[in-house]
Scaffold this motif. Structure first.
Motif, PDB file in Angstrom:
ATOM      1  N   CYS A   1      65.126  45.942  73.417  1.00 42.48           N
ATOM      2  CA  CYS A   1      64.892  45.327  72.062  1.00 42.48           C
ATOM      3  C   CYS A   1      65.980  44.554  71.773  1.00 42.48           C
ATOM      4  N   LYS A   2      65.674  43.339  71.475  1.00 43.50           N
ATOM      5  CA  LYS A   2      67.129  42.519  70.988  1.00 43.50           C
ATOM      6  C   LYS A   2      66.811  41.609  69.544  1.00 43.50           C
ATOM      7  N   VAL A   3      67.687  41.575  68.793  1.00 48.30           N
ATOM      8  CA  VAL A   3      67.450  41.064  67.639  1.00 48.30           C
ATOM      9  C   VAL A   3      68.978  40.069  67.306  1.00 48.30           C
ATOM     10  N   LEU A   4      68.386  39.048  66.977  1.00 50.75           N
ATOM     11  CA  LEU A   4      69.676  37.864  66.668  1.00 50.75           C
ATOM     12  C   LEU A   4      69.460  37.372  65.361  1.00 50.75           C
ATOM     13  N   CYS A   5      70.704  37.704  64.684  1.00 46.57           N
ATOM     14  CA  CYS A   5      70.778  37.256  63.041  1.00 46.57           C
ATOM     15  C   CYS A   5      71.980  36.087  63.033  1.00 46.57           C
ATOM     16  N   ASP A   6      71.877  35.336  62.147  1.00 45.46           N
ATOM     17  CA  ASP A   6      72.968  34.311  61.772  1.00 45.46           C
ATOM     18  C   ASP A   6      73.858  34.878  60.708  1.00 45.46           C
ATOM     19  N   THR A   7      75.061  35.213  60.971  1.00 46.04           N
ATOM     20  CA  THR A   7      76.114  35.595  59.939  1.00 46.04           C
ATOM     21  C   THR A   7      76.950  34.762  59.545  1.00 46.04           C
ATOM     22  N   GLU A   8      77.132  33.376  60.268  1.00 48.84           N
ATOM     23  CA  GLU A   8      78.109  32.548  59.965  1.00 48.84           C
ATOM     24  C   GLU A   8      77.606  31.137  59.106  1.00 48.84           C
ATOM     25  N   GLY A   9      76.304  30.901  59.193  1.00 54.01           N
ATOM     26  CA  GLY A   9      75.670  29.817  58.345  1.00 54.01           C
ATOM     27  C   GLY A   9      75.666  30.344  57.005  1.00 54.01           C
ATOM     28  N   PHE A  10      75.409  31.534  56.483  1.00 58.89           N
ATOM     29  CA  PHE A  10      75.210  31.928  55.551  1.00 58.89           C
ATOM     30  C   PHE A  10      76.234  32.958  54.783  1.00 58.89           C
ATOM     31  N   PRO A  11      77.183  32.452  54.029  1.00 53.96           N
ATOM     32  CA  PRO A  11      78.261  33.677  53.714  1.00 53.96           C
ATOM     33  C   PRO A  11      77.677  34.539  52.986  1.00 53.96           C
ATOM     34  N   CYS A  12      78.012  36.035  53.288  1.00 55.29           N
ATOM     35  CA  CYS A  12      77.790  37.219  52.704  1.00 55.29           C
ATOM     36  C   CYS A  12      76.149  37.500  52.814  1.00 55.29           C
ATOM     37  N   LYS A  13      75.490  36.885  53.879  1.00 55.36           N
ATOM     38  CA  LYS A  13      74.088  37.142  54.036  1.00 55.36           C
ATOM     39  C   LYS A  13      73.836  37.237  55.519  1.00 55.36           C
ATOM     40  N   ILE A  14      73.006  38.171  56.133  1.00 58.82           N
ATOM     41  CA  ILE A  14      72.491  38.145  57.238  1.00 58.82           C
ATOM     42  C   ILE A  14      71.096  37.611  57.510  1.00 58.82           C
ATOM     43  N   VAL A  15      70.836  36.512  58.268  1.00 59.34           N
ATOM     44  CA  VAL A  15      69.631  35.990  58.176  1.00 59.34           C
ATOM     45  C   VAL A  15      69.041  35.982  59.756  1.00 59.34           C
ATOM     46  N   PHE A  16      67.675  36.655  59.615  1.00 58.60           N
ATOM     47  CA  PHE A  16      67.070  36.811  60.869  1.00 58.60           C
ATOM     48  C   PHE A  16      66.769  35.321  61.520  1.00 58.60           C
ATOM     49  N   LYS A  17      66.902  35.511  63.136  1.00 61.34           N
ATOM     50  CA  LYS A  17      66.757  34.209  63.658  1.00 61.34           C
ATOM     51  C   LYS A  17      65.438  34.677  64.946  1.00 61.34           C
ATOM     52  N   ARG A  18      65.701  35.732  65.684  1.00 60.21           N
ATOM     53  CA  ARG A  18      65.061  36.030  66.863  1.00 60.21           C
ATOM     54  C   ARG A  18      64.816  37.660  67.108  1.00 60.21           C
ATOM     55  N   PHE A  19      63.686  37.907  67.514  1.00 61.36           N
ATOM     56  CA  PHE A  19      63.487  39.290  67.811  1.00 61.36           C
ATOM     57  C   PHE A  19      62.653  39.400  69.184  1.00 61.36           C
ATOM     58  N   PHE A  20      63.078  40.291  70.058  1.00 60.02           N
ATOM     59  CA  PHE A  20      62.324  40.507  71.373  1.00 60.02           C
ATOM     60  C   PHE A  20      62.093  41.916  71.478  1.00 60.02           C
ATOM     61  N   VAL A  21      60.879  42.419  72.130  1.00 65.40           N
ATOM     62  CA  VAL A  21      60.562  43.860  72.541  1.00 65.40           C
ATOM     63  C   VAL A  21      59.749  43.821  73.569  1.00 65.40           C
ATOM     64  N   SER A  22      59.970  45.089  74.638  1.00 64.07           N
ATOM     65  CA  SER A  22      59.159  45.142  75.682  1.00 64.07           C
ATOM     66  C   SER A  22      59.516  46.684  75.756  1.00 64.07           C
ATOM     67  N   LEU A  23      58.489  47.403  76.123  1.00 65.04           N
ATOM     68  CA  LEU A  23      58.476  49.024  76.186  1.00 65.04           C
ATOM     69  C   LEU A  23      58.476  49.344  77.619  1.00 65.04           C
ATOM     70  N   PRO A  24      58.985  50.499  77.993  1.00 64.16           N
ATOM     71  CA  PRO A  24      58.966  51.008  79.410  1.00 64.16           C
ATOM     72  C   PRO A  24      57.760  51.182  79.993  1.00 64.16           C
ATOM     73  N   ALA A  25      56.748  51.651  79.257  1.00 63.46           N
ATOM     74  CA  ALA A  25      55.332  51.704  79.873  1.00 63.46           C
ATOM     75  C   ALA A  25      54.923  50.547  80.298  1.00 63.46           C
TER      76      ALA A  25
END
Length: 130
Positions: free
Chosen positions: A11-35
């Motif tokens: 599971c990976k989550v990528l957020c942008d913290t530099e483009g928006f001061p004092c905010k965390i902005v969602f950019k990307r999400f990936f998930v895959s399970l072991p099954a």
């Protein structure tokens, strides 16, 4: 939480913290399970179908998915991701995570409908892995 409660998940989550001061902005999400990984590596054909679709909600984005085919011709979801835009960089990130999680050394056939940037990202990933 996904990796904590389902050991072996990717599971990976990528957020942008530099483009928006004092905010965390969602950019990307990936998930895959072991099954999904175990089923693909042990019981599925070396085939992956990949596709993307636009999300038409308040936040928009692109849903990308990878599917395998099992011995009974059933569809097995391998992983999915949500991205901000569809381009070769987002497809490249998705494919590199799939490669990292599902690679067992065997050759795999990919099928797609040639989404925007996908061919370039697939060629780059194949060159990188060779």
């Amino acid at each position: 939480m996904v990796e904590k409660h389902n050991v072996g998940s990717k599971c990976k989550v990528l957020c942008d913290t530099e483009g928006f001061p004092c905010k965390i902005v969602f950019k990307r999400f990936f998930v895959s399970l072991p099954a999904q990984r175990n089923a693909f590596l042990n019981r599925c054909r070396p085939y992956i179908g990949i596709d993307g679709c636009h999300l038409r909600g308040e936040f928009g984005g692109i849903l990308m998915a990878a599917m395998g085919v099992d011995a009974n011709n059933g569809i097995l979801p391998l992983g999915y991701a949500i991205y901000e835009i569809e381009d070769q960089w987002s497809w490249g990130w998705f494919l590199s995570l799939l490669h990292e999680y599902f690679d067992d050394g065997r050759k795999v056939t990919f099928m797609s409908d040639r989404q925007k940037g996908l061919i370039t990202a697939l060629l780059i990933d194949m060159a990188y892995c060779s």
